[in-house]
Design a protein around this motif. Structure first.
Motif, PDB file in Angstrom:
ATOM      1  N   HIS A  30     -39.137 -68.854  46.546  1.00  0.00           N
ATOM      2  CA  HIS A  30     -39.142 -68.022  47.903  1.00  0.00           C
ATOM      3  C   HIS A  30     -40.103 -67.297  48.312  1.00  0.00           C
ATOM      4  N   PRO A  31     -40.773 -67.499  49.299  1.00  0.00           N
ATOM      5  CA  PRO A  31     -41.907 -66.562  49.634  1.00  0.00           C
ATOM      6  C   PRO A  31     -41.639 -65.202  49.626  1.00  0.00           C
ATOM      7  N   PHE A  32     -42.566 -64.152  49.391  1.00  0.00           N
ATOM      8  CA  PHE A  32     -42.387 -62.721  49.262  1.00  0.00           C
ATOM      9  C   PHE A  32     -42.253 -62.274  50.818  1.00  0.00           C
ATOM     10  N   ASN A  33     -41.235 -61.525  51.056  1.00  0.00           N
ATOM     11  CA  ASN A  33     -40.828 -60.799  52.268  1.00  0.00           C
ATOM     12  C   ASN A  33     -41.182 -59.578  52.442  1.00  0.00           C
ATOM     13  N   LYS A  34     -42.268 -58.759  53.102  1.00  0.00           N
ATOM     14  CA  LYS A  34     -42.528 -57.563  53.035  1.00  0.00           C
ATOM     15  C   LYS A  34     -41.433 -56.672  53.543  1.00  0.00           C
ATOM     16  N   LYS A  35     -40.902 -57.330  54.650  1.00  0.00           N
ATOM     17  CA  LYS A  35     -39.729 -56.195  55.358  1.00  0.00           C
ATOM     18  C   LYS A  35     -38.610 -55.978  54.153  1.00  0.00           C
ATOM     19  N   ARG A  36     -38.011 -57.039  53.873  1.00  0.00           N
ATOM     20  CA  ARG A  36     -36.829 -56.875  52.906  1.00  0.00           C
ATOM     21  C   ARG A  36     -37.302 -55.927  51.570  1.00  0.00           C
ATOM     22  N   PHE A  37     -38.409 -56.040  51.060  1.00  0.00           N
ATOM     23  CA  PHE A  37     -39.396 -55.345  50.021  1.00  0.00           C
ATOM     24  C   PHE A  37     -38.984 -53.794  50.246  1.00  0.00           C
ATOM     25  N   TRP A  38     -39.744 -53.503  51.621  1.00  0.00           N
ATOM     26  CA  TRP A  38     -39.743 -52.315  51.960  1.00  0.00           C
ATOM     27  C   TRP A  38     -38.513 -51.669  52.562  1.00  0.00           C
TER      28      TRP A  38
END
Length: 168
Positions: free
Chosen positions: A3-11
């Motif tokens: 899965h690609p890294f999701n910045k929104k989900r991470f933050w």
């Protein structure tokens, strides 16, 4: 499958965890205020659920720079609540003449036995409380001194509060 890294989900996850940590820290700091322990007086426990009476307990109320005492505050919000407080705490053994004299006063201070003890003040000073009643506002404060030298300081504090400052 990667899965690609999701910045929104991470933050979003970091933000939620940070908010939960702040709330947990606040809960730890405010624990004794949000969930009071058994460190309240027996009088508070008795009157906390009495209809017509608002009860509160102040741990380590500051009298002056060196004296801190526990205080149970009782306020009658109805006539029946005042009758209950008055008969239980202020006039358990007064005659009719004593009651008539009390009606003319604005406030009274007396030394009374601790709740659950005998009806007569104890000869050992530490077995007594100081009861201060504002008869017009229908409020009663019961000071629970822990040391003998606190009695004079509490009584002077009440004298200063009711007599000296009210005359100015």
């Amino acid at each position: 499958m990667k899965h690609p890294f999701n910045k929104k989900r991470f933050w979003l996850v970091v933000g939620i965890v940070a908010v939960l940590e702040v709330l947990a820290f606040y809960l730890v700091l405010q624990w004794k205020y949000l969930f009071p322990s058994s460190e309240v007086s027996e009088l508070y426990t008795k009157y906390a659920n009495t209809e017509g009476v608002e009860a509160s307990f102040v741990k380590d109320f500051r009298i002056n720079d060196t004296v801190f005492v526990d205080v149970t505050m009782l306020e009658a919000v109805t006539d029946s609540g005042w009758d209950t407080l008055f008969s239980n705490l202020l006039s358990p053994k007064l005659s009719n003449e004593g009651l008539e004299e009390l009606a003319n006063l604005k406030w009274i201070t007396r030394i009374a036995p601790q709740y659950g003890c005998s009806l007569q003040p104890e000869s050992v000073l530490l077995n007594n409380d100081i009861v201060v009643a504002d008869l017009q506002a229908r409020k009663i404060a019961i000071f629970h001194p822990k040391q003998e030298n606190q009695y004079d300081i509490i009584l002077y504090h009440q004298y200063d509060k009711y007599l000296i400052k009210k005359q100015k």
